[in-house]
Motif scaffolding. Structure first.
Motif, mmCIF file in Angstrom:
data_model
loop_
_atom_site.group_PDB
_atom_site.id
_atom_site.type_symbol
_atom_site.label_atom_id
_atom_site.label_comp_id
_atom_site.label_asym_id
_atom_site.label_seq_id
_atom_site.Cartn_x
_atom_site.Cartn_y
_atom_site.Cartn_z
ATOM 1 N N ALA A 127 13.164 -5.339 2.893
ATOM 2 C CA ALA A 127 11.799 -4.844 3.453
ATOM 3 C C ALA A 127 11.140 -3.997 2.178
ATOM 4 O O ALA A 127 10.013 -4.344 1.900
ATOM 5 C CB ALA A 127 12.229 -3.885 4.343
ATOM 6 N N GLY A 128 11.793 -3.630 1.315
ATOM 7 C CA GLY A 128 11.458 -2.847 0.237
ATOM 8 C C GLY A 128 10.868 -3.759 -0.972
ATOM 9 O O GLY A 128 9.928 -3.687 -1.350
ATOM 10 N N MET A 129 11.803 -4.654 -1.061
ATOM 11 C CA MET A 129 11.298 -5.543 -2.038
ATOM 12 C C MET A 129 10.447 -6.555 -1.761
ATOM 13 O O MET A 129 9.414 -6.794 -2.804
ATOM 14 C CB MET A 129 12.654 -6.715 -2.476
ATOM 15 N N ALA A 130 10.288 -6.903 -0.644
ATOM 16 C CA ALA A 130 8.974 -7.822 0.095
ATOM 17 C C ALA A 130 7.758 -6.808 -0.383
ATOM 18 O O ALA A 130 6.890 -7.685 -0.793
ATOM 19 C CB ALA A 130 8.963 -8.184 1.299
ATOM 20 N N GLU A 131 7.707 -5.775 -0.213
ATOM 21 C CA GLU A 131 6.640 -4.829 -0.164
ATOM 22 C C GLU A 131 6.201 -4.727 -1.536
ATOM 23 O O GLU A 131 5.124 -4.702 -2.074
ATOM 24 C CB GLU A 131 6.448 -3.456 0.361
ATOM 25 N N TRP A 132 7.289 -4.743 -2.493
ATOM 26 C CA TRP A 132 7.118 -4.615 -4.076
ATOM 27 C C TRP A 132 6.365 -5.593 -4.564
ATOM 28 O O TRP A 132 5.553 -5.622 -5.188
ATOM 29 C CB TRP A 132 8.318 -4.153 -4.465
ATOM 30 N N ARG A 133 6.740 -6.888 -3.983
ATOM 31 C CA ARG A 133 6.256 -8.170 -4.617
ATOM 32 C C ARG A 133 4.706 -8.269 -3.973
ATOM 33 O O ARG A 133 3.931 -8.637 -4.887
ATOM 34 C CB ARG A 133 7.065 -9.300 -4.029
ATOM 35 N N ASN A 182 11.775 2.922 5.428
ATOM 36 C CA ASN A 182 11.822 3.682 6.251
ATOM 37 C C ASN A 182 11.885 3.125 7.818
ATOM 38 O O ASN A 182 12.635 3.391 8.647
ATOM 39 C CB ASN A 182 11.119 4.835 6.349
ATOM 40 N N VAL A 183 11.119 2.009 7.935
ATOM 41 C CA VAL A 183 10.692 1.261 9.010
ATOM 42 C C VAL A 183 12.001 0.384 9.380
ATOM 43 O O VAL A 183 12.539 0.205 10.609
ATOM 44 C CB VAL A 183 9.382 0.558 9.027
ATOM 45 N N ALA A 184 12.431 -0.249 8.261
ATOM 46 C CA ALA A 184 13.934 -1.213 8.319
ATOM 47 C C ALA A 184 14.883 -0.187 8.915
ATOM 48 O O ALA A 184 15.683 -0.618 9.756
ATOM 49 C CB ALA A 184 13.998 -1.663 6.996
ATOM 50 N N GLU A 213 19.848 5.391 3.929
ATOM 51 C CA GLU A 213 18.651 6.172 3.556
ATOM 52 C C GLU A 213 19.174 6.676 2.022
ATOM 53 O O GLU A 213 18.179 6.698 1.182
ATOM 54 C CB GLU A 213 18.846 7.482 4.333
ATOM 55 N N ALA A 214 20.403 6.825 1.804
ATOM 56 C CA ALA A 214 20.870 7.200 0.300
ATOM 57 C C ALA A 214 20.571 5.703 -0.668
ATOM 58 O O ALA A 214 19.860 6.011 -1.772
ATOM 59 C CB ALA A 214 22.215 7.584 0.224
#
Length: 218
Positions: free
Chosen positions: A80-86, A108-110, A202-203
């Protein structure tokens, strides 16, 4: 008298209470077993992904290896974070403003979705643990009332007449406790395990966000 004989001799109301408590106990145990297996798999997957993430390979390669539909829970948070980063890279190669906050929100959504999956069913254990003793007590009160009525009709207060009715009534309380005690114990344990697993997600999200922030700052 055996337990089956006590059940067979009880009134229809007490029988319904006992059947309800037995079904609630089976329902609770099915959730307990399912969650124990789910949490064990989640820990194993998180440890495996953690080794992959900190192996030193480029994050883009790891994301391509995981694919667009990752199976693991840790992998879904990372994806989720990596997709938004790209998606935050402009056509000229620069970064669109606000990329850090968008990546954080995506992860956070994930994590929230994984929390719903991990904690689903625990409310059933809480309900069984809190309600089952009172349901059993209701069955006991009803059974004792019925036993006193039978004693009055028989006009005989000997132990042979009194004891079976009281025993039938107390069986409902025993079944209520039998359903409630494991439900309460495992609710507390599984809730703590779920919080621990989610704390790991979360960490990781914080660590991943810190890594990306260095690139944004650079």
């Amino acid at each position: 008298m055996s337990l089956w004989e006590l059940f067979a001799e009880s009134s229809i109301t007490v029988k319904l209470v006992m059947v309800l408590l037995v079904l609630a106990s089976f329902w609770a145990w099915s959730i307990i077993v399912q969650k124990l297996m789910l949490f064990r798999a989640a820990r194993s997957e998180a440890a495996r992904f953690d080794r992959m993430f900190w192996s030193g390979d480029p994050l883009d390669d790891l994301f391509d290896q995981i694919g667009a539909q990752p199976r693991g829970r840790s992998e879904r948070v990372f994806a989720a974070g990596m997709a938004e980063w790209r998606r935050s890279h402009a056509t000229d190669g620069g970064l669109i403003a606000g990329v850090q906050s968008r990546v954080d929100r995506s992860m956070n959504v994930a994590i929230a979705k994984e929390a719903d999956a991990l904690q689903s069913g625990l409310q059933v254990l809480a309900t069984v643990g809190s309600v089952a003793p009172f349901v059993g007590l209701f069955g006991t009160v009803w059974g004792i009332m019925d036993a006193f009525i039978q004693i009055a009709q028989a006009q005989n207060t000997s132990l042979a007449v009194v004891a079976p009715g009281i025993a039938e009534a107390l069986l409902a309380t025993g079944l209520g406790l039998l359903a409630a005690i494991p439900a309460v114990i495992f609710y507390n344990k599984l809730s703590a395990d779920a919080d621990q697993i989610l704390g790991g997600y979360e960490a990781f999200a914080d660590e991943f966000s810190t890594i990306l922030s260095r690139q944004v700052g650079g």
